[in-house]
Design a protein around this motif. Sequence first.
Motif, mmCIF file in Angstrom:
data_model
loop_
_atom_site.group_PDB
_atom_site.id
_atom_site.type_symbol
_atom_site.label_atom_id
_atom_site.label_comp_id
_atom_site.label_asym_id
_atom_site.label_seq_id
_atom_site.Cartn_x
_atom_site.Cartn_y
_atom_site.Cartn_z
ATOM 1 N N ASN A 59 -1.353 -4.278 7.263
ATOM 2 C CA ASN A 59 -2.765 -4.343 6.728
ATOM 3 C C ASN A 59 -3.460 -3.405 7.302
ATOM 4 O O ASN A 59 -4.686 -3.091 6.606
ATOM 5 C CB ASN A 59 -2.863 -5.891 6.669
ATOM 6 N N LYS A 66 0.715 -1.298 0.015
ATOM 7 C CA LYS A 66 -0.036 0.050 -0.051
ATOM 8 C C LYS A 66 0.963 1.346 -0.012
ATOM 9 O O LYS A 66 0.457 2.360 -0.200
ATOM 10 C CB LYS A 66 -0.934 -0.008 1.176
ATOM 11 N N ASP A 106 -5.946 2.956 2.729
ATOM 12 C CA ASP A 106 -5.634 1.941 1.684
ATOM 13 C C ASP A 106 -4.053 2.257 1.083
ATOM 14 O O ASP A 106 -3.657 1.401 0.566
ATOM 15 C CB ASP A 106 -6.751 2.329 0.739
ATOM 16 N N ASN A 107 -3.842 3.485 1.286
ATOM 17 C CA ASN A 107 -2.515 3.704 0.840
ATOM 18 C C ASN A 107 -1.625 4.672 1.724
ATOM 19 O O ASN A 107 -2.226 5.466 2.298
ATOM 20 C CB ASN A 107 -2.424 4.309 -0.588
#
Length: 678
Positions: free
Chosen positions: A604, A484, A622-623
Amino acid sequence: MSENYPHLFRPLDLGYTQLKNRSVMGSMHTGLEDRSKHFPALAKYFEERARGGVALCVTGGFAPNLAGSLLPLGSKLSRSWETGRHAQVTSAVHAHGSKIALQILHAGRYGYTPICVSASAIKSPISMFKPRAISKRGIHKTIRDYANTARLARKAGYDGVEIMGSEGYFINQFLVERTNKRNDEWGGEFENRMRLPVEIVRAVREAAGDDFMIIYRLSMLDLVEGGSTWEEVVTLGKAIEAAGATIINTGIGWHEARIPTIITPVPRAAFTWVTEKIREHIQLPLITSNRINSPDTAEAVLASGQADMISMARPFLADAEFMNKAQAGHPEQINTCIACNQACLDHVFKAKRASCLVNPRACHETEFITKAASSHKNVAVVGAGPAGLSAACELAEMGHKVDLYDRAKATGGQFNLARKIPGKTEFNETVRYFNQRLKAAGVRVHLETEVDVNVLNNGSYDQVVLATGVVPRTPRIDGIDHAKVCSYIDVIENRVPVGERVAVIGAGGIGFDVAELLVHSHSEQTMNITQFNNEWGIDEEYRERGGLKSPIAPHPQKQVTLLQRKTTKVGAGLGKTSGWAHRASLEANQVDMIAGARYDRIDNAGLHITINDKEKRVIACDNVVICAGQESELAIYEPLQQAGIPVHLIGGAHIASELDAKRAIREGLETAIKINEI
């Protein structure tokens, strides 16, 4: 007149004198006004703009008395002996058929002096000093001081004066109740509050005579709570006209207004609507201003009838030959102002001499002097970013043979990233400008070319300029290789898909740019005037004081968290006069800004941080975008030195702290002058 821009180059007849076209070099304090030893440089600065075709120059502000000074011992014209230094400025301008007006500016509560005065004893948010409420006797003396300064200006050869009645300075401070709490004949009802500017104009007209320009800078849009109503603006404008003004100039916003008016994200010609709005009430010629930086925009404004003249200040910093190039039909040769504020207003507000990011010669005309080469050299410039472009152009224009190398497909370097950020499309103009200079100067450009020592040795170069720029720095964080994680370059170039929740590590200029890009979309690079007014709360209907309305909240494209290690305010290192607007924009787009963050790991679950060594938190995302600084790209530097090839480091290759195009372009010029003298 010019066939290319007929309205812009139409003369303006004022009866007793004529202006050769419709351009005004608007007032801007440069720092050269404050000391007599700098007046030769000030004269050269204005001379170049007059030679470049400007019809009317307006100086930086000169106070009518000590209490009105912006700075201790700052620019002032109140004594007869002070006129001598000004005569060299006026004669330099007149030698090229242009006119010049001296701006009379009383700082009021904006003064950075302990003797500042205002309508009432109300401290401003931009000065550490609380003003003293000026006495009635002091008001009458100040009116006489304005008249005296105008008289002295005429003696010094000026064609007129501009009375600064906007931007929140002394006169503005009398006009509105937010800063005028007086209960005498200078306060209370608007007829009393407007008395000061009207009496100043009358006194100046009487002192200076009928054949002398009086430009009044009317605050048409205050953009502050408790500012003037539209009816008050019109009433004052009519009274100023009746009192003897020659021209009325458009003033937009107080310095303390929390709405940007001149920086890059402001659309071009964003405020000409307010000048047009007052046309039906005022018979005098009207000047419009703010974010007009191209002859095409200026021509369109004049052709539409919104104004009679165009005021451009920073565009003439960027290119003294702006008008000549436009008249010759070569607008592509103009070095366009990108409205960054980094070298002009930011410098002035730090008590430094102004200059220009895209033109480091501005205000340094007597220092950066280039000469034709006495011995022609073969020079290789490696890197076609801002520094390399500057060096290559300057060297070739001096007469040297220059090869410019870059591994990229196009010139521009970091400018090619900057111009993809919403609100920064003006960088397109800078790349365009340098590209045409390269072509005109005969620089041999080699793109998509990897350069090593052998190539440079085989080229028989006398000098090598290394402008290879920077590479992103990768911080040491557990999980930095997680899927990510991505770099700011990948995000700006739209190389990778980015999720809805994004953590941005690093809150310098690049971090802010990436956050701005993420909350918008790649297609939302520019706002039109209506969108800008809605987002910032500017009311073109002018139903409330100051021209304000409730902003319409934007709809951010992504949920962004912007983080920095430093415990200082996020964005504290941004430009002094523009950083607040960038912070406000991100706040409006619901960006969460966190200072004092220690980056523990990335997994994660997201980005794990510790805030101020106390609070642990997980930023679910998410990133994670890395904007944690840069390192100089120096792969061939040592091999060049070992090979005995003379090499000069400039730009990011020289210092990679925070990307600095201002320094890069200046170093390109300085290095070219140095090589030329070898």
